[in-house]
Motif scaffolding. Structure first.
Motif, PDB file in Angstrom:
ATOM      1  N   THR A 182     -15.416   2.846   8.960  1.00 14.76           N
ATOM      2  CA  THR A 182     -15.593   2.113  10.216  1.00 14.76           C
ATOM      3  C   THR A 182     -14.278   1.509  10.696  1.00 14.76           C
ATOM      4  OG1 THR A 182     -16.183   0.040   9.088  1.00 14.76           O
ATOM      5  CG2 THR A 182     -17.979   1.567   9.613  1.00 14.76           C
ATOM      6  N   HIS A 183     -13.244   1.533   9.860  1.00 15.07           N
ATOM      7  CA  HIS A 183     -11.940   1.011  10.265  1.00 15.07           C
ATOM      8  C   HIS A 183     -11.274   1.980  11.242  1.00 15.07           C
ATOM      9  CE1 HIS A 183     -12.272  -1.741   6.801  1.00 15.07           C
ATOM     10  NE2 HIS A 183     -11.354  -2.465   7.419  1.00 15.07           N
ATOM     11  N   GLN A 184     -10.719   1.431  12.302  1.00 11.43           N
ATOM     12  CA  GLN A 184      -9.911   2.199  13.239  1.00 11.43           C
ATOM     13  C   GLN A 184      -8.458   1.827  13.001  1.00 11.43           C
ATOM     14  OE1 GLN A 184     -11.372   1.334  17.159  1.00 11.43           O
ATOM     15  NE2 GLN A 184     -13.414   2.153  16.752  1.00 11.43           N
ATOM     16  N   LEU A 185      -7.669   2.799  12.573  1.00  8.68           N
ATOM     17  CA  LEU A 185      -6.304   2.545  12.129  1.00  8.68           C
ATOM     18  C   LEU A 185      -5.292   3.121  13.110  1.00  8.68           C
ATOM     19  CD1 LEU A 185      -6.868   3.582   8.411  1.00  8.68           C
ATOM     20  CD2 LEU A 185      -6.870   1.246   9.322  1.00  8.68           C
ATOM     21  N   ALA A 186      -4.181   2.414  13.263  1.00  7.44           N
ATOM     22  CA  ALA A 186      -3.080   2.884  14.108  1.00  7.44           C
ATOM     23  C   ALA A 186      -1.769   2.376  13.544  1.00  7.44           C
ATOM     24  CB  ALA A 186      -3.261   2.425  15.551  1.00  7.44           C
ATOM     25  N   VAL A 187      -0.721   3.139  13.765  1.00  2.00           N
ATOM     26  CA  VAL A 187       0.620   2.803  13.281  1.00  2.00           C
ATOM     27  C   VAL A 187       1.607   2.992  14.416  1.00  2.00           C
ATOM     28  CG1 VAL A 187       2.475   3.451  11.698  1.00  2.00           C
ATOM     29  CG2 VAL A 187       0.122   3.432  10.889  1.00  2.00           C
ATOM     30  N   LYS A 205      -4.995  -1.696  -0.116  1.00  2.00           N
ATOM     31  CA  LYS A 205      -6.260  -2.350   0.185  1.00  2.00           C
ATOM     32  C   LYS A 205      -7.330  -1.283   0.399  1.00  2.00           C
ATOM     33  CE  LYS A 205      -4.588  -6.603   0.420  1.00  2.00           C
ATOM     34  NZ  LYS A 205      -5.012  -7.690  -0.521  1.00  2.00           N
ATOM     35  N   HIS A 206      -8.569  -1.639   0.095  1.00  2.00           N
ATOM     36  CA  HIS A 206      -9.683  -0.740   0.351  1.00  2.00           C
ATOM     37  C   HIS A 206     -10.101  -0.837   1.817  1.00  2.00           C
ATOM     38  CE1 HIS A 206     -10.750   0.761  -3.679  1.00  2.00           C
ATOM     39  NE2 HIS A 206     -10.220  -0.375  -4.109  1.00  2.00           N
ATOM     40  N   ALA A 207     -10.481   0.296   2.370  1.00  2.00           N
ATOM     41  CA  ALA A 207     -10.986   0.354   3.745  1.00  2.00           C
ATOM     42  C   ALA A 207     -12.174   1.306   3.759  1.00  2.00           C
ATOM     43  CB  ALA A 207      -9.906   0.823   4.701  1.00  2.00           C
ATOM     44  N   ASP A 208     -12.910   1.308   4.854  1.00  5.57           N
ATOM     45  CA  ASP A 208     -14.039   2.229   4.978  1.00  5.57           C
ATOM     46  C   ASP A 208     -13.932   2.988   6.293  1.00  5.57           C
ATOM     47  OD1 ASP A 208     -15.427   0.689   7.109  1.00  5.57           O
ATOM     48  OD2 ASP A 208     -15.767  -0.782   5.516  1.00  5.57           O
ATOM     49  N   ILE A 217      -6.848  -5.914   7.514  1.00  6.40           N
ATOM     50  CA  ILE A 217      -6.687  -5.326   6.183  1.00  6.40           C
ATOM     51  C   ILE A 217      -5.557  -6.016   5.425  1.00  6.40           C
ATOM     52  CG2 ILE A 217      -6.190  -3.219   4.881  1.00  6.40           C
ATOM     53  CD1 ILE A 217      -7.350  -1.595   7.100  1.00  6.40           C
ATOM     54  N   PHE A 218      -4.398  -6.114   6.072  1.00  2.19           N
ATOM     55  CA  PHE A 218      -3.234  -6.706   5.414  1.00  2.19           C
ATOM     56  C   PHE A 218      -2.888  -8.080   5.964  1.00  2.19           C
ATOM     57  CE2 PHE A 218      -2.782  -2.118   4.904  1.00  2.19           C
ATOM     58  CZ  PHE A 218      -2.533  -2.019   3.551  1.00  2.19           C
ATOM     59  N   VAL A 243       0.820  -9.970   7.646  1.00  3.87           N
ATOM     60  CA  VAL A 243       1.994  -9.219   7.171  1.00  3.87           C
ATOM     61  C   VAL A 243       1.624  -7.732   7.131  1.00  3.87           C
ATOM     62  CG1 VAL A 243       3.785  -9.076   5.399  1.00  3.87           C
ATOM     63  CG2 VAL A 243       2.553 -11.219   5.752  1.00  3.87           C
ATOM     64  N   ASN A 244       1.463  -7.163   8.289  1.00  2.00           N
ATOM     65  CA  ASN A 244       1.069  -5.757   8.373  1.00  2.00           C
ATOM     66  C   ASN A 244       2.261  -4.880   8.744  1.00  2.00           C
ATOM     67  OD1 ASN A 244       1.279  -6.822  10.920  1.00  2.00           O
ATOM     68  ND2 ASN A 244      -0.544  -5.810  11.750  1.00  2.00           N
ATOM     69  N   PHE A 245       3.363  -5.123   8.069  1.00  2.00           N
ATOM     70  CA  PHE A 245       4.595  -4.361   8.301  1.00  2.00           C
ATOM     71  C   PHE A 245       5.009  -3.678   7.001  1.00  2.00           C
ATOM     72  CE2 PHE A 245       4.710  -8.085  11.084  1.00  2.00           C
ATOM     73  CZ  PHE A 245       4.816  -7.474  12.327  1.00  2.00           C
ATOM     74  N   GLY A 246       5.690  -2.541   7.117  1.00  2.00           N
ATOM     75  CA  GLY A 246       6.193  -1.822   5.961  1.00  2.00           C
ATOM     76  C   GLY A 246       7.571  -1.253   6.233  1.00  2.00           C
TER      77      GLY A 246
END
Length: 211
Positions: free
Chosen positions: A121-126, A116-119, A5-6, A9-12
């Protein structure tokens, strides 16, 4: 995420946010902590904020203020459907994973100011990153001083108020987010006040505003 998705650079620094798109109805975010189910949030979105980000978007949605060295995350729902969906503080060594349900099958993912757009089917974790950042702080400033100044703690919030007199009977003191109503009498009037006729959809009354 199981899909990029990002990019790399998938850090915040402040927060990670899952949010409905502009034209869609509320979404359902199923949250898991280290693989164990926590709750399903019916809301416009969900924020996972760091202590640095706890005074940003999360705070405006009713989240708590956390000190920079708290070592925790806060999960804050955005406009939840259920009033019992409250912000939750969790240890920062927790891995959070999410499953999202929505009618449009599309939602927004944000890291700080990047969206960003996601749907579904995305599996997200933080999880907490493996590094930290050093921030510059001027000698004359401090975290507590900044909180006091930004939130106007300990200040006389009545200074500079507008004084409104309605029908010579009710005195309303208005200052930013505070409204107080109490009785007043004609003797409180002063020549410097100006009278305005206010047309209200229900009531017609006169308002006297201080200069």
């Amino acid at each position: 995420s199981n899909k990029p998705i990002f990019g790399e650079v998938n850090f915040g620094l402040n927060e990670f946010t899952i949010h409905k798109t502009d034209s869609s109805s509320m979404i359902v975010v199923h949250v898991y902590l280290n693989g164990e189910f926590l709750n399903s949030f019916w809301a416009d979105g969900l924020i996972v904020a760091t202590p640095t980000g706890s005074t940003a978007y999360s705070l405006s949605c009713g989240g708590p203020i956390m000190f920079p060295d708290s070592g925790a995350f806060v999960i804050t729902p955005v406009a939840p459907h259920n009033l019992n969906a409250r912000p939750i503080i969790i240890p920062d060594n927790t891995i959070l994973s999410f499953e999202v349900e929505c009618r449009s099958n599309n939602f927004l993912c944000s890291i700080d100011s990047r969206s960003k757009h996601a749907d579904t089917t995305h599996q997200l974790a933080v999880k907490k990153a493996g590094f930290t950042l050093k921030l510059v702080r001027m000698p004359e400033s401090s975290y507590l001083k900044t909180l006091r100044e930004k939130l106007s703690w300990g200040e006389d919030t009545e200074t500079g108020n507008f004084l409104l007199f309605i029908d010579y009977q009710v005195f309303i003191r208005i200052n930013c987010l505070c409204i107080r109503i109490f009785s007043a009498f004609k003797s409180n009037f002063h020549p410097k006040y100006r009278i305005f006729d206010i047309k209200h959809p229900i009531f017609d009354f006169q308002v006297q505003i201080s200069a």
